[in-house]
Structure formats: C-alpha cells, structure tokens
Scaffold this motif. Structure first.
Motif, PDB file in Angstrom:
ATOM      1  N   ILE A  23     -25.917 -39.391 -18.487  1.00 28.72           N
ATOM      2  CA  ILE A  23     -25.135 -39.749 -17.299  1.00 28.72           C
ATOM      3  C   ILE A  23     -23.882 -40.535 -17.688  1.00 28.72           C
ATOM      4  CG2 ILE A  23     -26.089 -42.041 -16.677  1.00 28.72           C
ATOM      5  CD1 ILE A  23     -25.848 -39.239 -14.196  1.00 28.72           C
ATOM      6  N   ALA A  24     -23.927 -41.159 -18.846  1.00 28.94           N
ATOM      7  CA  ALA A  24     -22.800 -41.987 -19.274  1.00 28.94           C
ATOM      8  C   ALA A  24     -21.844 -41.221 -20.187  1.00 28.94           C
ATOM      9  CB  ALA A  24     -23.329 -43.233 -19.985  1.00 28.94           C
ATOM     10  N   GLY A  25     -22.113 -39.928 -20.391  1.00 32.38           N
ATOM     11  CA  GLY A  25     -21.261 -39.157 -21.304  1.00 32.38           C
ATOM     12  C   GLY A  25     -21.585 -39.438 -22.758  1.00 32.38           C
ATOM     13  N   LEU A 189     -25.055 -23.296 -19.487  1.00 34.68           N
ATOM     14  CA  LEU A 189     -23.674 -23.768 -19.307  1.00 34.68           C
ATOM     15  C   LEU A 189     -23.037 -24.142 -20.649  1.00 34.68           C
ATOM     16  CD1 LEU A 189     -21.831 -23.894 -16.898  1.00 34.68           C
ATOM     17  CD2 LEU A 189     -22.139 -26.344 -16.879  1.00 34.68           C
TER      18      LEU A 189
ATOM     19  N   ARG B  31     -11.308 -34.457 -26.330  1.00 34.60           N
ATOM     20  CA  ARG B  31     -12.509 -34.400 -27.162  1.00 34.60           C
ATOM     21  C   ARG B  31     -12.203 -34.662 -28.632  1.00 34.60           C
ATOM     22  NH1 ARG B  31     -17.160 -32.122 -25.890  1.00 34.60           N
ATOM     23  NH2 ARG B  31     -17.234 -31.126 -27.935  1.00 34.60           N
ATOM     24  N   THR B  37     -16.184 -37.256 -26.333  1.00 29.59           N
ATOM     25  CA  THR B  37     -16.854 -35.957 -26.225  1.00 29.59           C
ATOM     26  C   THR B  37     -17.735 -35.833 -24.987  1.00 29.59           C
ATOM     27  OG1 THR B  37     -18.589 -36.810 -27.657  1.00 29.59           O
ATOM     28  CG2 THR B  37     -16.849 -35.524 -28.723  1.00 29.59           C
ATOM     29  N   GLY B  38     -17.643 -36.826 -24.107  1.00 28.32           N
ATOM     30  CA  GLY B  38     -18.421 -36.723 -22.867  1.00 28.32           C
ATOM     31  C   GLY B  38     -17.909 -35.615 -21.953  1.00 28.32           C
ATOM     32  N   HIS B  40     -17.039 -31.904 -21.258  1.00 32.30           N
ATOM     33  CA  HIS B  40     -17.580 -30.710 -21.924  1.00 32.30           C
ATOM     34  C   HIS B  40     -16.756 -29.455 -21.649  1.00 32.30           C
ATOM     35  CE1 HIS B  40     -21.676 -32.947 -21.866  1.00 32.30           C
ATOM     36  NE2 HIS B  40     -20.961 -33.267 -22.926  1.00 32.30           N
ATOM     37  N   ALA B  50     -16.943 -27.741 -16.051  1.00 32.93           N
ATOM     38  CA  ALA B  50     -17.580 -28.720 -16.938  1.00 32.93           C
ATOM     39  C   ALA B  50     -16.540 -29.673 -17.530  1.00 32.93           C
ATOM     40  CB  ALA B  50     -18.322 -28.005 -18.065  1.00 32.93           C
ATOM     41  N   VAL B  78     -15.668 -39.285 -17.948  1.00 35.87           N
ATOM     42  CA  VAL B  78     -17.010 -39.810 -17.671  1.00 35.87           C
ATOM     43  C   VAL B  78     -17.260 -41.142 -18.380  1.00 35.87           C
ATOM     44  CG1 VAL B  78     -18.096 -38.485 -19.556  1.00 35.87           C
ATOM     45  CG2 VAL B  78     -19.470 -39.183 -17.564  1.00 35.87           C
ATOM     46  N   GLU B  79     -16.666 -41.296 -19.563  1.00 34.13           N
ATOM     47  CA  GLU B  79     -16.908 -42.526 -20.319  1.00 34.13           C
ATOM     48  C   GLU B  79     -16.374 -43.750 -19.584  1.00 34.13           C
ATOM     49  OE1 GLU B  79     -15.724 -39.725 -21.713  1.00 34.13           O
ATOM     50  OE2 GLU B  79     -16.724 -39.340 -23.636  1.00 34.13           O
ATOM     51  N   LEU B  87     -23.663 -48.865 -14.149  1.00 33.26           N
ATOM     52  CA  LEU B  87     -23.301 -47.503 -13.782  1.00 33.26           C
ATOM     53  C   LEU B  87     -22.645 -47.491 -12.410  1.00 33.26           C
ATOM     54  CD1 LEU B  87     -26.553 -45.634 -14.863  1.00 33.26           C
ATOM     55  CD2 LEU B  87     -24.377 -45.735 -16.093  1.00 33.26           C
ATOM     56  N   GLN B  91     -23.246 -42.314 -10.439  1.00 38.58           N
ATOM     57  CA  GLN B  91     -24.096 -42.125 -11.623  1.00 38.58           C
ATOM     58  C   GLN B  91     -25.543 -42.499 -11.318  1.00 38.58           C
ATOM     59  OE1 GLN B  91     -21.503 -44.534 -14.196  1.00 38.58           O
ATOM     60  NE2 GLN B  91     -21.574 -42.889 -15.715  1.00 38.58           N
ATOM     61  N   GLY B 103     -27.892 -31.829 -18.389  1.00 42.58           N
ATOM     62  CA  GLY B 103     -26.821 -32.815 -18.410  1.00 42.58           C
ATOM     63  C   GLY B 103     -25.477 -32.294 -18.885  1.00 42.58           C
ATOM     64  N   PHE B 104     -25.385 -31.002 -19.162  1.00 36.61           N
ATOM     65  CA  PHE B 104     -24.121 -30.491 -19.709  1.00 36.61           C
ATOM     66  C   PHE B 104     -23.038 -30.424 -18.638  1.00 36.61           C
ATOM     67  CE2 PHE B 104     -21.197 -27.428 -21.629  1.00 36.61           C
ATOM     68  CZ  PHE B 104     -21.115 -27.941 -22.913  1.00 36.61           C
ATOM     69  N   CYS B 105     -23.429 -30.074 -17.409  1.00 42.11           N
ATOM     70  CA  CYS B 105     -22.436 -29.968 -16.333  1.00 42.11           C
ATOM     71  C   CYS B 105     -22.121 -31.326 -15.732  1.00 42.11           C
ATOM     72  CB  CYS B 105     -22.977 -29.058 -15.223  1.00 42.11           C
ATOM     73  SG  CYS B 105     -24.356 -29.811 -14.317  1.00 42.11           S
ATOM     74  N   THR B 106     -22.976 -32.311 -15.993  1.00 44.06           N
ATOM     75  CA  THR B 106     -22.957 -33.572 -15.253  1.00 44.06           C
ATOM     76  C   THR B 106     -21.626 -34.319 -15.305  1.00 44.06           C
ATOM     77  OG1 THR B 106     -25.297 -33.666 -15.796  1.00 44.06           O
ATOM     78  CG2 THR B 106     -24.336 -35.637 -14.806  1.00 44.06           C
ATOM     79  N   PRO B 107     -21.017 -34.486 -16.478  1.00 42.39           N
ATOM     80  CA  PRO B 107     -19.737 -35.203 -16.486  1.00 42.39           C
ATOM     81  C   PRO B 107     -18.706 -34.546 -15.566  1.00 42.39           C
ATOM     82  CG  PRO B 107     -20.596 -35.032 -18.705  1.00 42.39           C
ATOM     83  CD  PRO B 107     -21.484 -34.171 -17.842  1.00 42.39           C
ATOM     84  N   LEU B 110     -19.604 -35.367 -11.973  1.00 43.04           N
ATOM     85  CA  LEU B 110     -19.343 -36.787 -11.680  1.00 43.04           C
ATOM     86  C   LEU B 110     -17.864 -37.025 -11.455  1.00 43.04           C
ATOM     87  CD1 LEU B 110     -21.694 -38.514 -14.308  1.00 43.04           C
ATOM     88  CD2 LEU B 110     -22.051 -38.403 -11.825  1.00 43.04           C
TER      89      LEU B 110
END
Ligand code: FES
Ligand code: FES
Lengths: 775, 159
Positions: A23-25, A189, B31, B37-38, B40, B50, B78-79, B87, B91, B103-107, B110
């Motif tokens: 969640i934090a990257g 993905l 990146r 690299t958060g 994607h 992403a 995201v960082e 958070l 988050q 968690g790959f799509c998450t950043p 967010l």
C-alpha cells in the motif's frame, strides 16, 4: 478438531499481513531491480516458416539458436493418452511455429537501446502454410506443426462406461449442444519478466522472476542448461498476479540464466504488453459437442462428449498441453449423477501461441457446456432450470463418479436452494414478464458446479504426468529470540497466503499472526515445493502448516513442562506465553526458545536442541462447490448485454479468513464475466494476432462488473485436515455459464440461441438475425 | 540518438536532477532516474492506469507523458501519500476493505482516487465508479476497491 484453537484466529477477517508494504509503494516486483544489461527479444512475424537468414547490426550482442547448441529444448512429458513429446527450443532454430515466437535476443545497456537494436535485426523467413484453427489442423492434408505428430493430434483420450450404450438407447429424449470458447489470455496486470544475476564468488546465478513456481523453475532451467540445481537460486519476489500464466516455464527465463552466466553479469527482461498478448501463454480455445440422454422425469442417464482443444504450437512445462483435454474428459459430468458416460478428447497442434493452464483450466468451458445442456433440457421439459438441476445434482457422499473421482461431502443442492432464495426467482420471473411487455429483455442464468481442489500426488499420477505436483512442505522455525518463521514451498502472488497460514499456525502455537513471518518464493530459503496454482495452496500448504505447527506445539509444551516442572499435557499456549493450566505459573515463548538453544542441560537429554519442525501434506483431493446466478438485460437492437446483478452461493469448507475468500471469489467472477462477454484473442487467417493492446482485448473495468452478492455454507469435509477446500478458481469456473445462460434466457423469446464465448454484441446480433422470430 | 536533456523533476516535494532523452517517458524517469519504483507499468499504452501519478494535482498516465513535459511541475507518486508512518485515509481504507490482492494496480488506483477526491470531494457514488473505470485491476473484481473508495470519500467528507 484442534484448528479452532484457544485464541481462535481461524475464521476471522483479520487484515492482511501483505498489505503494509504494497500500500505504501514498497512492494518489490521483478522489474524494480536494476541490471547491467537489458534484453529484448526479436520475434517471428510469421505463423509458420523457415528461418532463411538473421542479419544483425554491427556492434550489438545478438544471441540466436546457433549460440545455444548446449541448451536442451523444453520437452515436458506425459506417459499416457498417446501423448507425443515435442520440444520447444529456447530460441527458434530452423523453423518458426507461431507469431511471437522468440528468434533472437538482443542485449544492450538499457531498454531503449535494446529496442533500437532489436528493430535493426533483420530476420528473413520463408513463409509456409499455417493452420490456426483446430478443425482445420485436423483436416486431411493439413500442414504438420511438428513433423513427428501426424494429423496434429498430440494427445487423445477416450472413455466409455459399460452402462453408456444401454442408457443412451433407453433415454426418453436426447438433448444436444455444441459450445465454443474463444481464446483468452490470463492477463496478470504485471507482465512476465526476469532478472538473472551472476555471483562471481560462488559461480551461482540468482534468477528473480514473476513466477508462481520458483522451485520447479529452478529444476527446469537447471535441467535444460545441464547444471546442478544448487548452482541456481530462483526468487519470486512480489508477483503481480499470475492466474496460471506464470506457472508454466517461459523459454525467455532459460535464456536469461544462460546469458548471465555467459556475461558473468546481471541481465533483465521485462515483457511488454504486446509480447504478453501475443506470446505469453494463451488459454481456453475449446470446442465441445455434448449429447445428454434424459429419462421421462428429467434425470440425466447418459452423457456423451467430444472435446477438441487447440493447444497451440508447443507443450507447456510442467503440466504439458494435455491438461486441458484430459481434465475435460475426467470432469465433464460435473456435480451431476450420471452412470452412462462417453467422452473423446483431443489436443490439437496449431500455428498459434502455446496454451497453458489459466484459472479454472478447462472447467470454465466444460461447465459452460454442461450447464447449457441442462438449460436446453429444462426448456425441453418445460421446467425451471433449477428444478432440472435439483433432479440431477449428487446428494450422497462420498460419491464415486463415472470417471472414478471420489466426491467428498459438499452442498450442491443446498447452495442452489440458497441462491434461488436470495435471488428471489419467482419475483424475477414476474419482473421478466413485465419487462417483456415493455419490449425489454431480461434473463436469468444459473450454474451449479464443483471445483476440484487440493489434489495430491495420485490425482496427477492418474493422468500419467511425469511431474506430479501433489504435496507441499512447511518448516516452522522459532529462533533463539522467540521469533516464529514459517518457510513454505508454495508461492503466493496476491492470495494472502501469508496471512491465512499465519492464522492457522497462530491457533496451534498461541502466537499472534502478525508475529509470524511466512517466508516464500526463494529456493534458498524455503523447502522444495511446487508453488501456487490449481486452488491448492490453502488446502495443501495449509495442511502442512497445521501438521508442522502441531509438532511445534508438542515441543513447546514439552520444553515448558520441563522448565515449569509440570506435565506437558497441562501446558496451554496462548498469547505468546506457555502456562500451566489452572495456575499462574507461566513462561514467555522467548524463554522457551532461549532454553532450547542455549541451555540444553536443563532438559536431561530429553529435548533435541532448537525449535524447528517440518511437515509435508499430500491430500487425496476435495471438491468445493457453488451456485452462481446472473441477471442480464440484452438490447436486441445492438446486442449489448448489461449485467444487472451477480450472486454466488458457495461452499469452500472451513473458511480461514472470510475477507480473503470473498476477494478470491470476486476476482474469479470478474474474470469469468470477461470470458463470457468480453475478452478474446483474435487471429486472422494467416496467424497474426489482431488483439495486441488491452484496448482490443477488453479486460473489464469497474463499469462492466456488477455488484456481486455472496453467500457461504461451510461443509466440514473429512477430505482435508484443516476442513478447508480451495476457492481460487471457482469464480472463474462458474461465472461464464451463469452469464451465457442468462443471455440465452433473455433472447429466448426470439427463438435465438448463442453457444459461443465471448458472447459479443456482434455474435448476439448474428444469433438474433439467424432466428428471425418476432417475440 | 538525440541528445539528453538536463532537467529537474519535482517528485513528492523533492527535486531530482536527471538527464533524459526527449523520448523518455515520465514513468521511466520516475522509476529509473528517480528510483521510485512504487509507480508500476502494466501496458505502456495508456489503458491500464497502473502508472497513474498526479501532475499538478491531476491524475496522469505517466506512460503517455514525456519526462521533459513534466519539468517544473509538481509530481506526486504513491511514495508520497503517507505522512511519515501515517498512511492516508485512502491507503487505510484499501487495507481495511481488502481493496488489493497482488497490489500491482494499487499505486495507480490510489493516485487516481487521491487526485479526484482532492478536486471533487463531493463526487457521487455512481460517478466514482466511472472514475474507477479508468484503471484496470485483474485480481479484485473491483468490489472491494469500490467499497474502500466510498468509505474513504465518506470519511474525508466528515473530517
Ligand atoms: S502503464 Fe500507463 S496506462 Fe498502462
Ligand atoms: S490487486 Fe492485482 S491487479 Fe489489482
């Protein structure tokens, strides 16, 4: 039943231990690693042909098959069903067999330079005739994809039960359906990718890659390169979904390890989305014809099937391409009781991207076929589809199927009743009638199905597989500071297994899940295991975790008994403390650990030093089950389908973490809806892929997936020691049939029918035009 | 090859002096040149989302923007969402409602939602689904992402 232990972590929706980093990257995915060299593959633009010449630009390192003479081709093996072993070279040698096949690898300092250099490589191919469609590949005189496979049939099975002929002859009526499922791509993905780094001190290579099977990847690559496995370490870091696509061995990873050794450096490859869509493994692409014989009461008495699976140009490691047709043959009757069964199944080679397991493996298609059959039969009897199913679902356990599978206790009828109740079928039918008066076409579709999960070694051996990925091992170690680590051979990539295994272990040893670290995805740090696929990990690694944790519990009790001068039987483990029951005498686990490592003299030789226990679990297999219901509206003018609602009543046995189970089902259902309505890899007649972007392949967004309502039953089957059944694939297995049945229910007033997936607007319009009936 | 440009990228309030070719995409610069690299890459052709970051407050697909175009603009990734160890509301909502699996799509989600909620705090539930339909998730079937986002929007409104 010791699973529900004193502190009771099992059954609770605790937050996932995986989440804080992601969640934090701060996740660590393969593409995040820096490398000295980047690799880009030059791929075939022809479906079939001979490589006449490869011209490389000056000053660029280009690897071709000529450099790889010592590397063996990927040649997975199956020992039954007339399987013909074929090899896939890591880079194409003289022939190319599908568009996207890797021909050369270009190495450069960075990605952009590698792409430029790859564009400058000129490959001359003398094209040959290609076969794209399985039916065309079966025709007399069709070009052979591999010289050694006559007629392009690489595997075939036939089964006929002694009861079949008489049962069919005695049937009151025969109902038929022919179903075709288009080709899909699992589309994680995160695409595939690998990073191989050579260590000059040890001479070892570490391959970090997006895989579901790190140990098998190590085995395969070591074999192909002729290395001892110890020379290779495979790491699956955070992996951005897999759904099966990342369980089969990509030839590209073999090349990366070879190259890292050659350059004595680090090399990396990140697959781009176009490569993924044309050359990562595809799936589905099956054609099934079914005929069911029913008695006067609507009871299925005979079932015959013909399955043709297009398996592409090569056979995937480790399962082989036979997994699709053979699973279809073994499991086609699904949860229905039928003794008279006949099935022939074939895997057919074509000049297309190789097929590999994808969430559900064959069952999304066979389930759709038999569920269409059930709906057609219900229509023929003038019955509600749920009533016909009620008359055919198995309800005595254990039940041994016509193909010899043992179905453990489940709730086929109960989940269907639950679904019928919550969807309010009677009310829907009234609404549907009303809507038709307003020239709107609503439909409802049911799918009742079983999901075979957590099968052990014998199930794979029965298929004649050379590699039988049936068991898993878990090692639990408590270090001298009292910290608990569980090392597993499974390799989760989104399933939340770190959390659920920690819950199982926590209940046994009385330590909170957040204080248990589950280590996976590193062949140097974990016991050998097969990885995460086939809805197996919670059942098999979960069972092994329970067994190992029980051993740890016994040892902790023994240590505490000594130190607290009590009987081990009187020790209770709870909240990180060992207590003598009914007293206030207690010691924290840290003290037990210290003593086990550093003060062995306190145990009079009755305790082995340290705390490290390991256990393996190889279960007989179990069947989860569910009933899915879809409600759709079809616009007959445009052929557009709108999903109004989706409901699933499911039973995966004991639920370890309800939140995670729901998430797995949601995700599977979304992929199943995509299978039914949206996603298709389309080839033109010459074997070019036309769907090379996500905008063409059409994965669903939040707009296409309707609200999903879930209901649960928990049948405590004896077939697994945790009483948990797998749940990873069910959503994807049941949803296509529920949606397709709903679409057909909606267009029934036109006398139209569609038995092809995806049921795109174009196909629905074609079905309506062909029917030419006004409702 | 055309020469490299010197430019300064401001990411999460910190300046990164980078040297990039004109063709370098913003996502590659974030990146690889900034080492963050958060963010994607899922498609590099503008469909999956992403790579979504905020540029001057607006969600942007960083695979479709060149790094040179982002010079002098405020980029957020995201960082930068958490304040120290704390958070953001969004988050936390993703964790509470199981809005992520791999968690790959998450950043990307967010950043998309952070940008939208900052500009339109009163956005309706249905419009939120249209917003979420900008990005792809392959794991969750969107159910829990929708739940998480609605919960976060609610919490932010009552704050
Ligand atoms: S990576 Fe930018 S939209 Fe997919
Ligand atoms: S959580 Fe895996 S793609 Fe969204």
């Amino acid at each position: 039943m010791s699973v529900a232990g004193p502190t009771g972590w099992v059954g609770r929706s605790i937050r996932r231990l995986e989440d804080p980093a992601l969640i934090a990257g701060r996740g660590r995915f393969t593409a995040d690693l820096p490398a000295a060299h980047r690799v880009r593959f030059v791929r075939s633009q022809h479906a079939a042909g001979r490589i006449a010449n490869i011209a490389t630009p000056p000053g660029v390192l280009v690897i071709t098959a000529a450099d790889l003479k010592d590397v063996k081709p990927i040649r997975p093996m199956l020992h039954k069903f007339d399987y013909v072993p074929i090899g896939q070279p890591v880079l194409a040698t003289d022939r190319v067999r599908f568009v996207g096949e890797a021909i050369a690898a270009v190495v450069a300092a960075d990605e952009a330079a590698a792409e430029d250099a790859a564009d400058a490589v000129e490959v001359e191919i003398a094209p040959a005739d290609a076969v794209i469609d399985a039916q065309a590949a079966l025709a007399d005189g069709a070009p052979r994809v591999h010289d050694e496979v006559a007629g392009n049939v690489i595997v075939k099975g036939l089964i006929e039960t002694p009861e079949f002929a008489a049962a069919r002859a005695g049937a009151d009526r025969l109902v038929r359906v022919a179903l075709r499922s288009g080709r899909q791509n699992a589309t994680p993905l995160e695409t595939r990718g690998g990073h191989a780094a050579y260590d000059p001190t040890s001479g070892r290579v570490t391959l970090t890659c997006a895989t579901q099977t790190p140990h098998l990847t190590r085995t395969a690559i070591a074999d192909l390169l002729g290395l001892p496995e110890a020379q290779l370490r495979v790491i699956a870091p955070d992996v951005g979904g897999g759904f099966g696509q990342k369980m089969s061995l990509p030839p590209e990873y073999v090349l990366l390890v070879w190259l890292a050794r050659k350059l004595q450096s680090s090399v990396a490859w990140s697959e781009d989305r176009r490569e993924n869509l044309i050359a990562a493994f595809h799936s589905r692409d099956q054609h099934i014809t079914l005929e069911g014989g029913f008695d006067r009461d609507g009871k299925l008495v005979s079932l015959s099937a013909d399955v043709t699976a297009n398996i592409g140009a090569y056979s995937c490691f480790p399962t082989t391409c036979a997994v699709e047709p053979l699973m279809a043959m073994a499991e086609l009757p699904g949860p229905y009781d039928v003794r008279g069964y006949r099935c022939s199944a074939r895997g057919v080679l074509t000049h297309t991207c190789p097929m590999a397991p994808y969430r559900g493996v064959s069952r999304p298609v066979i389930t759709c076929a038999i569920e269409r059959l059930m709906d057609r039969a219900a229509a023929s009897f003038g019955m509600e589809p749920s009533e016909l199913r009620r008359r055919n679902l198995i309800d005595r356990f254990p039940y041994v199927s016509a193909t010899g599978l043992t179905f453990d206790e489940a709730s086929y009828i109960e989940t269907m009743e639950l679904a019928v109740k919550h969807i309010d079928l009677a009310q829907f039918r009234a609404r549907q009638k009303q809507a038709r008066n307003e020239v709107r076409y609503l439909g409802i579709g049911f799918c009742t199905f079983s999901e075979r999960t957590g099968y052990g070694t014998p199930a794979f051996a029965a298929r004649g597989m050379e590699i039988t990925p049936g068991w898993e091992t878990v090692e639990i170690v408590i270090d001298p500071s009292g910290f608990v680590e569980a090392r597993i051979g499974s390799s989760p990539h989104g399933q939340g297994l770190r959390t659920t295994l920690a819950q199982i272990i926590a209940d046994e040893i009385g330590v909170e899940p957040r204080l248990i670290r589950v280590v996976h995805g590193d062949t140097d740090r974990t016991p050998y295991g097969f990885g995460t696929f086939a809805s197996r990990s919670l059942v098999i690694a979960g069972g092994a975790s329970l067994l190992a944790a029980r051993k740890v519990r016994v040892k902790l009790a023994k240590i505490a008994g000594h130190l607290l001068e009590a009987s081990a039987d009187d020790i209770v483990l709870e909240a990180g403390v060992a207590k003598v029951a009914g007293t206030d005498r207690a010691l924290p686990i840290e003290s037990l650990a210290r003593a086990a490592y550093h003060q062995l003299h306190r145990f009079r030789d009755e305790i082995e030093p340290g705390i490290a226990e390991s256990a393996t679990y190889d279960p007989p297999g179990t069947f989860a089950n569910a009933c899915h219901v879809a409600i759709v509206e079809v616009d007959p003018e445009t052929g557009r389908v709108t999903l109004e609602k989706f409901l699933a009543a499911e039973d995966a046995g004991r639920i370890i973490n309800p939140m995670i189970v729901d998430g797995q089902i949601h995700g599977g259902i979304a992929q199943g809806i995509a299978n039914a309505l949206l996603e298709e890899i389309v080839y033109d007649a010459t074997g070019n892929v036309l769907t090379t972007t996500l905008a063409d392949f059409l994965p669903p967004t939040a707009r296409e997936i309707p609200p999903i309502e879930l209901h649960h039953l928990e049948t405590m089957s004896e077939a697994t020691i945790t009483r948990a059944k797998g749940v990873g694939e069910g959503g994807a297995i049941g949803a296509p049939a529920a949606v397709l049945n709903a679409v057909n229910d909606a267009i029934a007033p036109f006398g139209a029918e569609i038995n092809e997936m995806p049921a795109t607007p174009r196909r629905i319009r074609a079905a309506l035009r062909a029917a030419e009936k006004r409702p | 090859m055309s020469g490299k440009h010197d430019l300064v990228l401001s990411v999460n309030g910190r300046d990164y002096a980078v040297q990039v070719e004109p063709r370098r995409t913003l996502v590659d610069a974030i990146r690889e040149d900034c080492g963050l690299t958060g963010t994607h890459i899922g498609c590099e052709h503008g469909v999956c989302g992403a790579c979504t970051v905020l540029v001057d407050g607006a969600p942007v697909r960083s695979c479709l923007m060149f790094a040179v175009q982002a010079a002098g603009k405020a980029i957020r990734t995201v960082e930068g969402l958490a304040t120290g160890d704390e958070l953001s509301v969004l988050q936390r909502a993703f964790m509470e409602h199981h809005g992520l699996q791999c968690g790959f799509c998450t950043p990307g989600f967010l950043m998309l939602v952070t940008g939208v909620l900052e500009r339109e705090p009163d956005i309706g539930d249905e419009e939120l689904i249209d917003v979420l339909a900008s990005n792809l998730c392959r794991c969750t079937g969107y159910q829990n992402i929708i739940k998480a986002v609605r919960a976060a929007a609610q919490e932010l409104r009552t704050k």
